[in-house]
Write an enzyme that holds these catalytic residues in place. Structure first.
Site, PDB file in Angstrom:
ATOM      1  N   ASP A   3      -0.094  19.243  22.629  1.00 55.18           N
ATOM      2  CA  ASP A   3      -0.270  18.962  24.047  1.00 55.18           C
ATOM      3  C   ASP A   3       0.869  18.070  24.562  1.00 55.18           C
ATOM      4  OD1 ASP A   3      -2.419  19.335  26.088  1.00 55.18           O
ATOM      5  OD2 ASP A   3      -2.388  17.141  26.130  1.00 55.18           O
ATOM      6  N   GLU A  58       3.515  22.383  24.147  1.00 55.67           N
ATOM      7  CA  GLU A  58       3.285  22.612  25.572  1.00 55.67           C
ATOM      8  C   GLU A  58       4.260  21.753  26.370  1.00 55.67           C
ATOM      9  OE1 GLU A  58       0.024  21.620  29.047  1.00 55.67           O
ATOM     10  OE2 GLU A  58       0.531  20.207  27.465  1.00 55.67           O
TER      11      GLU A  58
END
Ligand SMILES: *[C@@H]1O[C@H](CO)[C@@H](O)[C@H](O)[C@H]1NC(C)=O
Ligand SMILES: *[C@@H]1O[C@H](CO)[C@@H](O)[C@H](O)[C@H]1NC(C)=O
Ligand SMILES: *[C@@H]1O[C@H](CO)[C@@H](O)[C@H](O)[C@H]1NC(C)=O
Ligand SMILES: *[C@@H]1O[C@H](CO)[C@@H](O)[C@H](O)[C@H]1NC(C)=O
Ligand SMILES: *[C@@H]1O[C@H](CO)[C@@H](O)[C@H](O)[C@H]1NC(C)=O
Ligand SMILES: *[C@@H]1O[C@H](CO)[C@@H](O)[C@H](O)[C@H]1NC(C)=O
Ligand SMILES: *[C@@H]1O[C@H](CO)[C@@H](O)[C@H](O)[C@H]1NC(C)=O
Ligand SMILES: *[C@@H]1O[C@H](CO)[C@@H](O)[C@H](O)[C@H]1NC(C)=O
Ligand SMILES: *[C@@H]1O[C@H](CO)[C@@H](O)[C@H](O)[C@H]1NC(C)=O
Ligand SMILES: *[C@@H]1O[C@H](CO)[C@@H](O)[C@H](O)[C@H]1NC(C)=O
Length: 537
Positions: free
Chosen positions: A230, A254
């Protein structure tokens, strides 16, 4: 603390398959939000997404529904974060897993550590890969006092945020205020005054050592084959190479950005990044019959912008239409032809295709939290049109991988078309015909296959409709859609297999497909070795 946590587990997960980026490039990933995918007891309790609380999905539930995932052709499963989260915030509970409170404790909401290991084993027994989602940049902290101090700071009980537990291990409080200032993006905090996300001090050597040890242990303990990371852009670029090395498995980052140069700059820091820049253009191309197709066509290949250049485009990105952070595609349009076109793109282009759970059931929830619907409410029906679409897409990609040793490394290229409502993408042996004319289009869109793209007189099969198209004596042909608005994925009939996969009844080849398949795997092994060497230098 980490130690006692690890020793407390009795059952051993099957070891990770030591999957490298090259191994992952052949895979197709199904993304699951554990709390919303399947209940342990196969019951079907209500789940109101607007409540932002736990609906009861579990790791045992995933184990019980691996057939459902595998029958669609996926061979890797990405699950939402597993660690204990903060609950009861102004924005609800951490049912999604992205609000870490204690990264050394596995959340009991989704089952026991043994359940998690059993999931890993069950995935590996099917020859599938296990991808774990992790959050390294931040924790979540409920302010102990909703009034800020004179210094404009929120008070937290930092001792709750484990294994760190002291304010000194977090960056000084400030919310991100300037996305053009990379220091601000990295060192200030995500979140807001309702739920600040305390930002770990990843400039601190001891903190970094703890995080590197943590990922190494979690990968070993739960047999993880790859990690999805993330908020990668919120940590300094040079943090990631040692972290990836400690993980020892494929890392997929990400980087939420429309800017391909910026997102591509993280390739190498992590193994691969999610192709967010193309995602914006993909949605914009098909969310409406007036969508901008040329923006997708002109979307730069992210991998080509990697700092070291594209060592292999297929390995460096992962492509998707939906995820847990964005509105579902069907929330933009109810036109099923547009949805089928948009869904096709990740499977026929460069990068590792990802599909978010529920898309196959036609889920249409809007922005978070509405895009995290409970899948059990669908009954896991397999006779749905988008389940069949997903099956065709995974099947034709597998045939292409087997049929051409160079398919994965491509690269895909657009072939310009006269009809403004169409796109043609060639990644041989596949040629994909897309259109945003929609179900209600008043004319049949046309595509022209240029001379020489295929050998003269080649019989091609649209693997979605199982219809044949024969290219002419120059290897070109004009194709007109029979059914308005549907995409087509063309592959030589000689690469289909009578034994199964897409359109077996139209297979014309003998055993050559299988021979080429072995060559493709051998080619990947060489590629893997090359990348392994690159990783060492
Ligand atoms: C739930 O359903 C799965 C798949 O049909 C089955 O394997 C499993 O035994 C069921 N579990 C329970 C508790 O009924
Ligand atoms: C959603 O929350 C409301 C209010 O807390 C509650 O009455 C309702 O039962 C919840 N719905 C579900 C499906 O959990
Ligand atoms: C909350 O913070 C304000 C401002 O710093 C302070 O005046 C107040 O006493 C604090 N309240 C509690 C319960 O700590
Ligand atoms: C960038 O952000 C950092 C951290 O917030 C701040 O200290 C610095 O002054 C900012 N630089 C500029 C040019 O605004
Ligand atoms: C990576 O780890 C090595 C060994 O601990 C260390 O010497 C090096 O400085 C680290 N690199 C970065 C960019 O942090
Ligand atoms: C895109 O990112 C690159 C690299 O960070 C930067 O130089 C460029 O200015 C960005 N472009 C836009 C339009 O923001
Ligand atoms: C489609 O996407 C474009 C680009 O993001 C946006 O401007 C447009 O409003 C969207 N249209 C619909 C119907 O969602
Ligand atoms: C479509 O996208 C391209 C970028 O590739 C841009 O130049 C063009 O202006 C866009 N067209 C519309 C109608 O927005
Ligand atoms: C295989 O893929 C390579 C790379 O895209 C391409 O050059 C070649 O023509 C393809 N061959 C077949 C038979 O599809
Ligand atoms: C392609 O088919 C045509 C018509 O059957 C035939 O005349 C021609 O020789 C064929 N071309 C090749 C290269 O086989």
């Amino acid at each position: 603390m980490l130690h006692s946590f690890l020793l407390s587990s009795l059952l051993l997960a099957s070891p990770a398959l030591a999957a490298t980026a090259a191994d992952w490039s052949t895979r197709m990933i199904y993304q699951v939000v554990t709390d919303r995918f399947a209940l342990s007891d196969n019951s079907s309790s209500a789940c109101d997404t607007s409540n932002r609380t736990y609906c009861g999905g579990s790791w045992v539930g995933i184990i019980n529904h691996l057939d459902y995932i595998q029958n669609m052709g996926f061979d890797a499963v990405w699950i939402s974060p597993i660690v204990e989260n903060v609950d009861g915030t102004g924005y609800g509970d951490g049912y999604h897993g992205y609000w870490s409170r204690d990264i050394d404790t596995v959340s009991t909401r989704f089952g026991s550590t043994d359940d998690l290991k059993a999931l890993s084993t069950a995935i590996h027994e099917r020859g599938m890969y296990f991808m774990l989602d992790i959050v390294i940049n931040h924790f979540a902290g409920v302010p102990t006092n909703d009034t800020v101090s004179q210094d404009n700071l929120f008070t937290f009980d930092y001792s709750e945020l484990l294994p760190f537990g002291t304010e000194a291990e977090f960056h000084t409080q400030c919310f991100i205020s300037d996305y053009t200032n990379q220091t601000n993006v990295e060192q200030c905090w995500l979140g807001d005054k309702v739920l600040p996300l305390p930002d770990i001090d990843t400039e601190d050597d001891a903190v970094v050592a703890t995080l590197n040890a943590w990922i190494k242990n979690i990968v070993a303990e739960y047999g993880i084959d790859g990690v999805r990371i993330d908020t990668v852009k919120h940590i300094r670029h040079d943090f990631w190479s040692n972290f990836t090395a400690s993980a020892g498995v494929f890392t997929l980052g990400e980087v939420l950005s429309e800017n391909a140069t910026y997102a591509g700059s993280y390739i190498g820091a992590v193994d691969a990044v999610l192709d967010y820049p193309s995602w914006y253009n993909l949605v914009g191309a098909f969310n409406d019959s007036l969508g901008n197709l040329s923006a997708l066509e002109n979307s730069p290949a992210l991998a080509s912008l990697a700092p070291d250049g594209p060592s292999s485009i297929a390995l460096l990105t992962a492509t998707f239409l939906e995820n847990h952070d964005q509105p579902r595609f069907a929330s933009y349009t109810s036109d099923s032809a547009l949805t089928k076109n948009a869904m096709t793109w990740p499977f026929v282009t460069d990068g590792i295709p990802i599909m978010y759970y529920g898309q196959e059931q036609g889920y249409a929830g809007g922005a978070d939290p509405y895009n995290r619907e409970a899948l059990w409410l669908s009954g896991y029906m397999t006779d749905k049109p988008l389940v069949a679409h997903a099956q065709s897409l995974t099947a034709v990609r597998k045939l292409a991988i087997a049929g051409n040793a160079s398919f994965l490394t491509g690269p895909a290229r657009w072939i310009s078309q006269a009809d403004p409502s169409t796109l043609m993408l060639s990644k041989l042996p596949l040629t994909t015909l897309l259109t945003n004319i929609g179900t209600m289009g008043t004319r049949a869109p046309t595509w022209s296959i240029p001379a020489g793209l295929y050998a003269p007189n080649t019989t091609l099969v649209d693997a979605l409709a199982c219809k044949t198209v024969t290219v002419d004596g120059q290897g070109g042909a004009t194709v007109v859609t029979a059914e308005a608005g549907l995409p087509q994925v063309l592959i030589p009939a000689s690469m289909l297999s009578k034994a199964g996969g897409a359109c077996p009844a139209l297979a014309t080849g003998g055993s050559s497909g299988a021979r080429q398949g072995r060559r493709a795997v051998a080619g990947l092994a060489v590629l893997g070795a090359v990348l392994g060497v690159l990783a060492l230098v």
